[in-house]
Design an enzyme around this catalytic site. Sequence first.
Site, PDB file in Angstrom:
ATOM      1  CE1 TYR A  17      32.932  16.149   3.875  1.00 44.20           C
ATOM      2  CE2 TYR A  17      34.991  15.058   4.422  1.00 44.20           C
ATOM      3  CZ  TYR A  17      34.280  16.213   4.181  1.00 44.20           C
ATOM      4  OH  TYR A  17      34.897  17.432   4.255  1.00 44.20           O
ATOM      5  CE  LYS A  72       8.363  30.840  15.979  1.00 46.08           C
ATOM      6  NZ  LYS A  72       8.178  32.284  16.031  1.00 46.08           N
ATOM      7  N   GLY A 174       2.351  48.455  16.575  1.00 49.83           N
ATOM      8  CA  GLY A 174       3.644  47.828  16.341  1.00 49.83           C
ATOM      9  C   GLY A 174       3.534  46.739  15.297  1.00 49.83           C
ATOM     10  CB  ALA A 176       1.358  41.983  16.703  1.00 50.15           C
TER      11      ALA A 176
END
Length: 368
Positions: A17, A72, A174, A176
């Site tokens: 830092y 995810k 849609g 996909a």
Amino acid sequence: MEGAVEVEDHDDLALAYTPGVARVCTAIADSPELVDTYTWKSSVVAVVTDGSAVLGLGDIGPQASLPVMEGKALLFRKFGGLDAVPIALSCDGVDEIVETVERMAPSFGGVNLEDISAPRCFDIERRLRERLDIPVFHDDQHGTAIVTVAALRNAARLTGRSLADLRVVVSGAGAAGVAVTKMLVEGGVGDIAVADSKGTIYAGREDLTPIKAEIAGISNRAGLQGSIEGALEGADVFIGLSAGELPESVVASMAPEAIVFAMANPTPEIHPDAARKHAAVVATGRSDFPNQINNVLAFPGVFRGALDARARDITEPMKLAAAEAISDLVGGDLSADYIIPSTFDSRVVPAVAEAVAAQARRDGVAAS
């Protein structure tokens, strides 16, 4: 996420830092390309949603979408060795989403758009790709398309054909469905027709949205009209990307050696056991049946390769390269129950990453 250095004493703190970090800031200010070397930017992905099209749950809002985004991020780390930050936005306007992500982009090496409803998702991705110099990838579109094309290449090979020999019918227009159609056209499929809730999409149909009109312009060379059941008569391939049902009698009307990808989750358009009575190859989106079409085969390697090459975009050839890399891993083990590798096959991510990075360099979008 883990720190790259240990902070055990005052000297470590002074290095990690202040005052030591000031030298790094100055170096990046003088040479902005060093941000990829000295910060996390080149190994972190933003997973962005507005919660408007979450799995099979629909528009449940940003906070309720967080468990999916966290999952995810876990998959990015587990399979791709990349850090990912779940970002759930409390805005739903296209302009707001685009502007918000654009302002956050300097902190990230790539943007994975997730669970954003169609047709907004198409415009959001297009505009972000135009504005940003980092990869932007809507996984609901392109991850699905990559794995579908990979599996279909092998299903065609198993039945003695190529993509060019196939007449395909896609159920669902849609995110996909549109992406799968475009990628199959790019990959040289023989012919492909798309059906929505009102029937087959064809040039001149009066109720088409701009996206569906675009699809009509690149597909359905046979000029099919009417129901999806009619379109499937004599067809080689069914790709299900909607919540509709596919009667067994319709599969029976398809061409010999038919291929059925019933990918709706959690309930496929037709039960695999029923489809197998008439089809040579059957795949689903579920892990409890053979041939799971799972995006995790694609997105970790795609981002790993794109970030390794410091690519500024993910091109169509890069997606096709990913599909080819996945399908090639099956090799001589190809069978009716094995047209796509397992999600836990350790060869997948390195193969996809290498193929994507190499194609990025060929396409001129790579910085390294």
